[in-house]
Design an enzyme around this catalytic site. Structure first.
Site, PDB file in Angstrom:
ATOM      1  N   ASN A   7     -12.700 -99.791  25.572  1.00  0.00           N
ATOM      2  CA  ASN A   7     -12.547 -99.581  24.101  1.00  0.00           C
ATOM      3  C   ASN A   7     -11.165 -99.025  23.879  1.00  0.00           C
ATOM      4  O   ASN A   7     -11.032 -97.845  23.970  1.00  0.00           O
ATOM      5  CB  ASN A   7     -13.784 -98.651  23.480  1.00  0.00           C
ATOM      6  CG  ASN A   7     -13.582 -98.410  22.083  1.00  0.00           C
ATOM      7  OD1 ASN A   7     -12.530 -98.914  21.580  1.00  0.00           O
ATOM      8  ND2 ASN A   7     -14.341 -97.852  21.489  1.00  0.00           N
ATOM      9  N   ARG A  91     -14.456-104.075  23.794  1.00  0.00           N
ATOM     10  CA  ARG A  91     -14.587-103.920  22.155  1.00  0.00           C
ATOM     11  C   ARG A  91     -13.537-104.220  21.321  1.00  0.00           C
ATOM     12  O   ARG A  91     -12.219-103.922  21.494  1.00  0.00           O
ATOM     13  CB  ARG A  91     -14.954-102.400  21.752  1.00  0.00           C
ATOM     14  CG  ARG A  91     -15.023-102.323  20.373  1.00  0.00           C
ATOM     15  CD  ARG A  91     -15.215-100.794  19.908  1.00  0.00           C
ATOM     16  NE  ARG A  91     -15.129-100.492  18.778  1.00  0.00           N
ATOM     17  CZ  ARG A  91     -14.756 -99.674  17.902  1.00  0.00           C
ATOM     18  NH1 ARG A  91     -14.142 -98.770  18.475  1.00  0.00           N
ATOM     19  NH2 ARG A  91     -14.899 -99.571  16.620  1.00  0.00           N
ATOM     20  N   HIS A 180     -18.728-101.451  12.751  1.00  0.00           N
ATOM     21  CA  HIS A 180     -20.018-100.690  13.497  1.00  0.00           C
ATOM     22  C   HIS A 180     -21.142-101.800  13.698  1.00  0.00           C
ATOM     23  O   HIS A 180     -22.138-101.505  14.129  1.00  0.00           O
ATOM     24  CB  HIS A 180     -20.406 -99.661  12.808  1.00  0.00           C
ATOM     25  CG  HIS A 180     -19.706 -98.310  12.548  1.00  0.00           C
ATOM     26  ND1 HIS A 180     -19.712 -97.534  11.364  1.00  0.00           N
ATOM     27  CD2 HIS A 180     -18.858 -97.878  13.357  1.00  0.00           C
ATOM     28  CE1 HIS A 180     -18.855 -96.699  11.471  1.00  0.00           C
ATOM     29  NE2 HIS A 180     -18.416 -96.645  12.514  1.00  0.00           N
ATOM     30  N   ARG A 241     -12.418 -89.983   5.750  1.00  0.00           N
ATOM     31  CA  ARG A 241     -12.099 -91.139   4.920  1.00  0.00           C
ATOM     32  C   ARG A 241     -12.947 -90.887   3.382  1.00  0.00           C
ATOM     33  O   ARG A 241     -13.920 -90.535   3.672  1.00  0.00           O
ATOM     34  CB  ARG A 241     -12.486 -92.348   5.624  1.00  0.00           C
ATOM     35  CG  ARG A 241     -11.810 -92.686   6.513  1.00  0.00           C
ATOM     36  CD  ARG A 241     -12.178 -94.132   7.210  1.00  0.00           C
ATOM     37  NE  ARG A 241     -11.791 -94.427   8.418  1.00  0.00           N
ATOM     38  CZ  ARG A 241     -12.691 -94.821   9.574  1.00  0.00           C
ATOM     39  NH1 ARG A 241     -13.999 -94.965   9.305  1.00  0.00           N
ATOM     40  NH2 ARG A 241     -12.100 -94.890  10.731  1.00  0.00           N
ATOM     41  N   GLU A 385     -23.184 -98.390  22.061  1.00  0.00           N
ATOM     42  CA  GLU A 385     -22.321 -99.389  21.832  1.00  0.00           C
ATOM     43  C   GLU A 385     -21.720-100.039  23.168  1.00  0.00           C
ATOM     44  O   GLU A 385     -21.723-101.217  23.158  1.00  0.00           O
ATOM     45  CB  GLU A 385     -21.260 -99.061  20.946  1.00  0.00           C
ATOM     46  CG  GLU A 385     -21.722 -98.800  19.565  1.00  0.00           C
ATOM     47  CD  GLU A 385     -20.610 -98.208  18.689  1.00  0.00           C
ATOM     48  OE1 GLU A 385     -19.854 -98.902  17.780  1.00  0.00           O
ATOM     49  OE2 GLU A 385     -20.622 -96.923  18.629  1.00  0.00           O
TER      50      GLU A 385
END
Ligand code: AMP
Length: 397
Positions: A7, A91, A180, A241, A385
């Site tokens: 990743n 990823r 996601h 965010r 993940e």
């Protein structure tokens, strides 16, 4: 087979080596500050001590070389040589409309990922650099790209279109994509498995609440809506965010604060969310929870506003699916902050939700946290993940 999961960010790289048969993580780690002074690799073999080494890393190729060296180190490594690594799963953040599934990487795929860079200028170029670096060092090892957006490609048009001039969709592919996806897919499938029910017969809402946060609606095994949009800025209030805001705020702030677009986007991405809303108390829910219990007004406001937004999305997605059978919480906040689950579920009386507070206090397991009488099942499913990427990679091979 042993699968290396990578990743890659612009200056960091996370990795895990996973045995696909036992589905165990054999080793994992992180390279930080790649190309910057003070680069560091952290490496932890399963069951062994975590080592942190300060070492120069001029670029991602150098970082991957150090990762491979750590994995094959005679003392602390977990493989004898690189031939033992059967595949690499990468990823990749944005697959645009091109990728509704993971793919084996070839030149054509690389070109398509490059084309999607417009949509994720911070992420896709970094992902490509990671792929390139791995291909240089392991030229004959098959590699797969697993996209954050792919799971959401089943959304219907009414869920993914914005109310903007259609020509912007035609010209620039401006639409909602969602992120996601690997986590939403893994968690929704796992929920069905744990309940012993058919994935294709369930209406599931997944609340992935981490530093980045998103909700998805999964109906009969297909994603029908999700809260992030063209970029990960839309939807829930996140660590830093803003999530959904009135777009006119951007113009208003530009005038009042004398900021340009880049400066305002920096505020919306890095200085807003629970960090900004708590008047800079923290972006970490552990601090907010402590603050809440101590009666700190900033922590109280922030936790309540965050949870209200999650509950509103749960309501919206219940409407989108004409009902909901299972609500799952996952990721750093969703898995650990019982207070957040409690506050969200307090809004869900109309769904007949009743929480089992003893189960809600447990951690680190796939668990039903609603009572047997609860009309809607509520669960905590720790996301994974990396394992999902490893599974996808093996499936493709
Ligand atoms: P993630 O992005 O999924 O790694 O989640 C990271 C976030 O999870 C952190 O920023 C914290 O806000 C939150 N988190 C991690 N551990 C806990 C905990 N024990 N209690 C509450 N929140 C936590």
């Amino acid at each position: 087979m042993k699968v290396l999961v990578i990743n890659c960010g612009s200056s960091s790289l996370k990795f895990q080596l996973i045995d696909s048969q036992s589905e165990k993580c054999l080793a994992k780690g992180l390279c930080e500050r790649i190309g910057i002074d003070g680069s560091m690799i952290t490496y932890a073999p399963e069951g062994g001590d975590k080592e942190k080494t300060l070492t120069p890393m001029s670029d991602h190729t150098e970082a991957i070389r150090l990762v491979l060296e750590a994995l094959t180190n005679p003392a602390t490594g977990v493989v004898k040589n690189l031939d033992e690594i059967g595949a690499v799963g990468h990823r990749v953040v944005h697959g645009g409309e091109k990728f509704a599934e993971s793919v084996i990487i070839d030149e054509e795929v690389l070109a398509a990922i490059r084309e999607c860079s417009d949509l994720a200028p911070l992420h896709n170029p970094a992902n490509l650099i990671g792929i390139d670096a791995c291909r240089k060092l392991m030229p004959s090892t098959p590699m797969a790209a697993v996209f954050d957006t792919a799971f959401h490609q089943t959304m219907p048009e009414e869920a993914y279109m914005y109310g903007l001039p259609y020509e912007y969709y035609q010209k620039y592919k401006i639409r909602r994509y969602g992120f996601h996806g690997t986590s939403h897919s893994y968690v929704s499938k796992r929920a069905a498995e744990v309940l012993g029910k058919s994935y294709e017969d369930l209406k599931i809402i997944v609340c992935h609440l981490g530093n980045g946060a998103s909700v998805s609606a999964v109906k009969n095994g297909r994603c029908v809506d999700t809260s992030m949009g063209l970029t990960p800025l839309e939807g829930l209030i996140m660590g830093t965010r803003s999530g959904d805001i009135d777009p006119a705020i951007i113009e208003f702030l530009a005038h009042k604060e004398g900021k340009d677009i880049d400066q305002i986007m920096n505020v919306l991405n890095k200085k807003s969310g629970v960090l900004g809303l708590s008047d800079n108390l923290s972006s970490d829910f552990r601090d907010l929870e402590d603050g809440y219990h101590a009666g700190n007004v900033h922590a109280v406001r922030t936790l309540k506003t965050f949870c209200y937004r999650v509950a509103k999305y749960v309501g919206a997605y219940t409407a989108a699916m004409n009902g909901v059978d299972v609500i799952c919480f996952t990721a750093g906040v969703g898995e650990n902050a019982g207070i957040v689950r409690t506050f969200v579920c307090e809004y869900l009386g109309y769904l007949g939700v009743e929480l089992d507070q003893e189960a809600n206090g447990r951690r680190g397991e796939d668990i039903v946290i609603s009572t047997p009488d609860s009309r809607t099942t509520v669960m905590v499913i720790p996301t994974n993940e990396e394992l999902a990427i490893a599974r996808e990679t093996v499936r493709l091979l």
